[in-house]
Design a protein around this motif. Structure first.
Motif, short mmCIF file in Angstrom:
data_model
loop_
_atom_site.label_atom_id
_atom_site.label_comp_id
_atom_site.label_asym_id
_atom_site.label_seq_id
_atom_site.Cartn_x
_atom_site.Cartn_y
_atom_site.Cartn_z
N TYR A 8 7.09 9.64 1.19
CA TYR A 8 6.63 8.32 0.73
C TYR A 8 6.40 7.45 1.97
O TYR A 8 7.15 7.52 2.94
CB TYR A 8 7.68 7.66 -0.17
CG TYR A 8 8.12 8.51 -1.33
CD1 TYR A 8 7.32 8.62 -2.46
CD2 TYR A 8 9.32 9.22 -1.29
CE1 TYR A 8 7.71 9.41 -3.53
CE2 TYR A 8 9.72 10.01 -2.36
CZ TYR A 8 8.91 10.10 -3.47
OH TYR A 8 9.29 10.89 -4.53
N SER A 9 5.37 6.62 1.92
CA SER A 9 5.12 5.69 3.03
C SER A 9 4.63 4.37 2.46
O SER A 9 4.01 4.32 1.39
CB SER A 9 4.09 6.27 4.00
OG SER A 9 2.83 6.44 3.38
N TRP A 10 4.91 3.30 3.19
CA TRP A 10 4.47 1.97 2.77
C TRP A 10 4.40 1.06 3.99
O TRP A 10 5.02 1.33 5.03
CB TRP A 10 5.36 1.39 1.69
CG TRP A 10 6.79 1.17 2.09
CD1 TRP A 10 7.38 0.03 2.55
CD2 TRP A 10 7.86 2.16 2.07
NE1 TRP A 10 8.70 0.21 2.81
CE2 TRP A 10 9.04 1.51 2.53
CE3 TRP A 10 7.92 3.50 1.70
CZ2 TRP A 10 10.25 2.17 2.62
CZ3 TRP A 10 9.13 4.16 1.81
CH2 TRP A 10 10.28 3.50 2.25
N THR A 11 3.62 -0.01 3.88
CA THR A 11 3.39 -0.95 4.99
C THR A 11 3.80 -2.34 4.53
O THR A 11 3.00 -3.04 3.88
CB THR A 11 1.91 -0.94 5.41
OG1 THR A 11 1.53 0.40 5.72
CG2 THR A 11 1.67 -1.82 6.61
N PRO A 12 5.02 -2.79 4.82
CA PRO A 12 5.49 -4.09 4.33
C PRO A 12 4.69 -5.26 4.91
O PRO A 12 4.54 -6.29 4.27
CB PRO A 12 6.95 -4.14 4.76
CG PRO A 12 7.08 -3.13 5.83
CD PRO A 12 6.06 -2.07 5.56
N LYS A 13 4.19 -5.12 6.15
CA LYS A 13 3.35 -6.14 6.75
C LYS A 13 2.52 -5.49 7.85
O LYS A 13 2.74 -4.33 8.22
CB LYS A 13 4.17 -7.31 7.28
CG LYS A 13 5.24 -6.95 8.27
CD LYS A 13 6.05 -8.20 8.65
CE LYS A 13 7.18 -7.86 9.59
NZ LYS A 13 7.97 -9.06 9.96
N PHE A 34 0.82 -1.22 0.00
CA PHE A 34 0.00 0.00 0.00
C PHE A 34 0.85 1.27 0.00
O PHE A 34 0.77 2.10 0.92
CB PHE A 34 -0.94 0.01 1.20
CG PHE A 34 -1.83 -1.19 1.28
CD1 PHE A 34 -2.89 -1.34 0.40
CD2 PHE A 34 -1.59 -2.18 2.22
CE1 PHE A 34 -3.71 -2.47 0.47
CE2 PHE A 34 -2.40 -3.30 2.29
CZ PHE A 34 -3.46 -3.44 1.41
N PRO A 35 1.72 1.44 -1.02
CA PRO A 35 2.56 2.64 -1.06
C PRO A 35 1.74 3.89 -1.36
O PRO A 35 0.78 3.86 -2.14
CB PRO A 35 3.53 2.34 -2.21
CG PRO A 35 2.79 1.39 -3.09
CD PRO A 35 1.94 0.56 -2.18
N THR A 36 2.09 5.00 -0.73
CA THR A 36 1.46 6.29 -0.98
C THR A 36 2.54 7.36 -1.02
O THR A 36 3.63 7.20 -0.46
CB THR A 36 0.43 6.65 0.09
OG1 THR A 36 1.08 6.69 1.37
CG2 THR A 36 -0.70 5.65 0.14
N SER A 37 2.22 8.47 -1.65
CA SER A 37 3.13 9.61 -1.72
C SER A 37 2.32 10.89 -1.52
O SER A 37 1.13 10.94 -1.82
CB SER A 37 3.82 9.70 -3.09
OG SER A 37 4.37 8.46 -3.47
N TYR A 38 3.00 11.91 -1.00
CA TYR A 38 2.36 13.22 -0.99
C TYR A 38 3.42 14.31 -1.09
O TYR A 38 4.56 14.15 -0.64
CB TYR A 38 1.46 13.43 0.23
CG TYR A 38 2.15 13.66 1.54
CD1 TYR A 38 2.66 14.91 1.90
CD2 TYR A 38 2.27 12.62 2.47
CE1 TYR A 38 3.27 15.13 3.11
CE2 TYR A 38 2.89 12.84 3.70
CZ TYR A 38 3.38 14.09 4.01
OH TYR A 38 4.00 14.30 5.22
N ILE A 39 3.02 15.37 -1.74
CA ILE A 39 3.84 16.57 -1.87
C ILE A 39 3.07 17.70 -1.21
O ILE A 39 1.90 17.91 -1.53
CB ILE A 39 4.13 16.91 -3.35
CG1 ILE A 39 4.82 15.73 -4.03
CG2 ILE A 39 4.98 18.16 -3.47
CD1 ILE A 39 4.97 15.91 -5.54
#
Length: 846
Positions: A498-503, A470-475
């Motif tokens: 950038y953020s993501w949830t590996p598990k 569930f990768p997301t990005s914001y500027i």
């Protein structure tokens, strides 16, 4: 201390008088108050809540042995209406005297007033009725205890009870004799569907039921859930938990186990028939986007067909196909998977451009599954506004408000553009307030944020960070202006994140660019804001100053007309003969000058940082868990490289500018660990440890104020106010004490008083220090393990009221060990109410 001892004595006397009250006052005749339960298992006394909670009837709750809620309930009067009538209506003379003074209507309404009726209703609700011994509940308890031990493998457990009576009181003793436990012997299987048998063999080695283990019902329940999940994630669409059955011989101490997995039951008219389970593949995935304004939501006005997905829209399709399909984990020709369905629902919801999605499976004529995903679009534009009353470390009272406008799917890729305005007016005693106005601080700001449901990068990252994370990005970029807060700062920020949830329960956040520019507008206001620095300087001026121009008509250094600054400049240029340039007073003046320069300089921070977070919390009700947070940040390296390439000249102090601004350069890291232990009976021990350090180098000799650490306050060491503790053993000489290293250790013992009112005993240990920066005062510098002697200790008691959706917290902290005092007076010298600090907060501190 004498007054305090007197108050304690009075409290003890009152408590003794209350405890002497008749606790069986409302226990009916020939009934008994339950005072204690005793549980014995195999001749051992048991206090484990897992077992004691099986006892259905519990004695009245108590606080340190005192049954407060029972006494409150006993104070409540019954039949308050009858008592009121007996006092007034049945006493005509008294009634008419009251009626002449008030009125008949008002006298009659007295019976419903708080004093006559409401107070007794309150006592009943707050209190607790007496726990009257109930033999029916005792017999139910014996059945529960026997069932519990049966589920633990003690199939022949025996439970007995005995009631001990004394006057109007009773005590129940439960005795459990477990006998020998049963262990699992051979494990065989009986699986009707060959395809299921083949799948079972692939996962058999992960079974939670093993030969030689003691029988536990929970292990069988968990194995049933594991197998069900495994089959449903490997194509068996119609599989249910009820299709699995275990047969155990409970008459033997070594019990053979048979695992039965039955065929699917299908309704055929009025009868039920069995069919073998089938492994399904996905034949097609249809995605329907439904626009809110569409007249005929079943009609298809536009479509897009890809290799794996068919996308249909009731209006012209306003999403790029990949924007939707990248959030779908169900693919054509793949096996049916329950996890893929769950991930798809979560991913589509996270886009925040659709209402909760609906996924439908249908069998087709070829024995496969056709998937229909229905997505109802949210409005393209949305508006939000809110207002809050706030309390913080800086503001005693504040009113804040914000508005924002969101534009969804702005570039047809499920992006969201949000523009927001925010403002705040507040009251603070920590800043200068020459007009003596209540609202003496204001802040306004604007923010622009663009978010993407993917990693916004010019190259593919799916192999490193796949979409299941569930990768997301914001500027984002923002501007804020503060007035009457310190030096009236202007703050510019810009972030690419950038953020993501590996598990599950694990999250990474990476700021590729985190830029902050802080500009001080009202530098001349410095000595009005930082009064402690001015007062020390003014005291030294009365000793050494020989220039009358620096004084006002009252004989004090002028703050804004150059008096204070002029005295500093003259002192450091050795213009006062009495001032020893090698003495402590000279060093104090120099320290005030260096602090003023640092706090009034404009800061350009160009940083990157990586954060990691993990916790073990299973759900909202989980009381025993841990969490860990780590962060590392680096600032100024890119600007240092750029200034070198552009050959920027050095300033007189050895620093360089870029774009005419001096930039900060440092390396910073933080680590936080939190652990909760569930002691049962609504008792919890909570522990928190924090370590943070920021080292300046290259273009910086100190850390910007916005990146430094402070100690004290509602969520830190509660025996000190915010910014008042440290650095080291210096004693918090400044108005806002900060440094570049911090250690914090917090512990709480939390327990329930009654109802929604909870309490806690806490201990907070920690401090801040300067390390590897421009500070020269030895009392503020960390010099190895010896400096740990300046760790401050605060202890206290807290009260918390739970409103379900949030918790209000009052904590009273006492300075137990104050490193700022001389060594012989550090312990317990300020353990007094007049030296305590009251903290008001929302929710738990950690």
């Amino acid at each position: 201390m004498n007054n305090f001892a007197t108050k304690i004595s009075i409290f003890i006397v009152i408590a003794a008088l209350i405890s002497a009250c008749n606790v069986v006052k409302k226990v009916p005749t020939k009934k008994y108050l339950l005072t204690k339960n005793n549980l014995e298992v195999n001749n051992k006394n048991i206090t484990d809540e897992k077992l004691t909670s099986l006892i259905i009837q519990q004695p009245n709750s108590s606080i340190l042995g005192f049954k407060l809620r029972l006494h409150l309930f006993n104070l409540a009067k019954e039949n308050t209406d009858s008592l009121f009538k007996a006092k007034y209506i049945n006493n005509p003379k008294k009634y008419y005297r009251q009626a002449n003074w008030l009125s008949k209507k008002q006298v009659n309404r007295l019976g419903k007033s708080f004093w006559y009726s409401g107070i007794h209703t309150f006592l009943k609700k707050t209190g607790e009725p007496p726990a009257i011994l109930d033999t029916t509940k005792i017999r139910r308890t014996t059945k529960q205890l026997k069932a519990y031990h049966f589920n633990e493998g003690y199939f022949n457990a025996k439970v007995q009870y005995k009631v001990k009576y004394e006057n109007r009181f009773s005590e129940v003793n439960y005795k459990v004799t477990t006998g020998e436990p049963t262990f699992l012997d051979t494990i065989s299987r009986n699986i009707e569907t060959p395809a299921i048998d083949s799948l079972y063999l692939l996962t058999q080695n992960k079974s939670l039921i093993k030969v030689g283990d003691q029988y536990k019902t929970l292990n069988f329940d968990n194995e049933r859930a594991r197998l069900t999940s495994y089959f449903k994630n490997h194509g068996v669409y119609h599989f249910q938990r009820e299709n699995i059955d275990f047969v155990i011989d409970t008459t033997s101490k070594k019990a053979p186990v048979t695992i039965n997995i039955y065929d699917r039951e299908v309704k055929d008219g009025d009868s039920i028939k069995k069919e073998p389970h089938q492994i399904y593949r996905i034949s097609e995935v249809n995605i329907f986007t439904i626009e809110k304004e569409a007249k005929n939501q079943k009609a298809v006005a536009d479509s897009a067909i890809t290799r794996r997905y068919n996308i249909y829209s009731t209006n012209k399709l306003r999403y790029r196909p990949r924007a939707i399909t990248s959030a779908v984990f169900i693919q054509k020709d793949s096996l049916y998977s329950e996890d893929a369905k769950t991930q798809t629902l979560r991913s589509l919801s996270n886009l925040n451009i659709f209402f909760y999605p609906n996924i439908e499976y249908k069998e087709d004529s070829l024995g496969k599954l056709k998937v229909n995903i229905y997505l109802k679009s949210k409005d393209k534009f949305s508006f939000k506004a809110n207002a809050d009353f706030t309390h913080s470390n800086i503001q005693q009272f504040g009113i804040s408000g914000s508005t924002s406008v969101s534009i969804r799917n702005i570039f047809r890729g499920a992006e969201i553009l949000e523009f927001g305005l925010r403002g705040n007016i507040g009251s603070s005693k920590q800043f200068s307030n020459p007009d003596d106005s209540f609202f003496n601080v204001t802040e306004i700001g604007a923010d622009l944020r663009l978010s993407f449901p993917r990693l916004f990068l010019p190259f593919k990252t799916t192999r490193i960070i796949p979409k299941r994370m569930f990768p997301t990005s914001y500027i984002s970029t923002g501007f804020a202006k503060q007035q009457n807060i310190g030096l009236d700062k202007e703050n510019f920020t810009s972030i690419i994140n950038y953020s993501w949830t590996p598990k599950k329960n694990t999250n990474f956040k990476f700021d590729l660019i985190n830029v902050q520019y802080v500009k001080n507008i009202n530098i001349n206001n410095y000595f009005n804001v930082y009064n402690s620095s001015y007062n020390r300087l003014n005291t030294l001026a009365h000793i050494y100053n020989t220039i009358p121009l620096f004084y006002d008509e009252f004989g004090n250094l002028t703050k804004e007309e150059g008096g204070a600054d002029g005295f500093i400049s003259s002192a450091l240029n050795n213009q006062f003969p009495a001032l020893d340039p090698f003495g402590s007073d000279y060093r104090t003046i120099k320290s005030i000058k260096e602090r003023k320069d640092r706090l009034t300089e404009n800061n350009l921070i160009f940083a990157s940082n990586l954060s990691y977070y993990r916790d073990s919390k299973t759900d909202f009700l989980d009381k025993e868990f841990y969490s860990f947070r780590g962060k590392i940040e680096s600032a100024g390296n890119l600007l240092s490289l750029l200034s070198g390439v552009t050959k920027q000249e050095k300033n007189p102090d050895g620093t360089k500018d870029i774009f005419g601004l001096q930039y900060s350069q440092y390396l910073k890291s933080e680590f936080e660990f939190i652990k909760h232990w569930d002691l049962n009976h609504n008792k919890i021990i909570a522990f928190r440890s924090f370590f943070g350090i920021a080292i300046p180098y290259g273009n910086s000799k100190s850390i910007p104020f916005s990146r430094s650490y402070f100690a004290g306050g509602t969520n830190d060491n509660r025996a000190w106010e915010s910014y008042s503790l440290g650095p080291g053993s210096s004693g918090g000489l400044n108005d806002f004490n900060e440094a570049n290293m911090k250690i914090a250790l917090n512990a709480e013992y939390r327990f329930n008083l009654f109802g929604d009112l909870n309490s806690a005993l806490f201990a907070d240990c920690g401090n801040i220090w300067n390390i590897s920066d421009s500070e020269t005062d030895e009392t503020k510098i960390f010099n190895g393990f010896k400096s740990l002697e300046s760790l401050a200790l605060g202890t206290g008691i807290g009260f918390r009221y739970d409103f379900n959706f949030f918790l209000v917290r009052l904590d009273l902290g006492f300075k137990t060990y104050n490193p700022a005092r001389i060594e012989s007076e550090r312990w317990f010298k300020e353990m007094r109410f007049d030296k305590s600090v009251l903290n008001i907060g929302i929710n738990y501190p950690f």
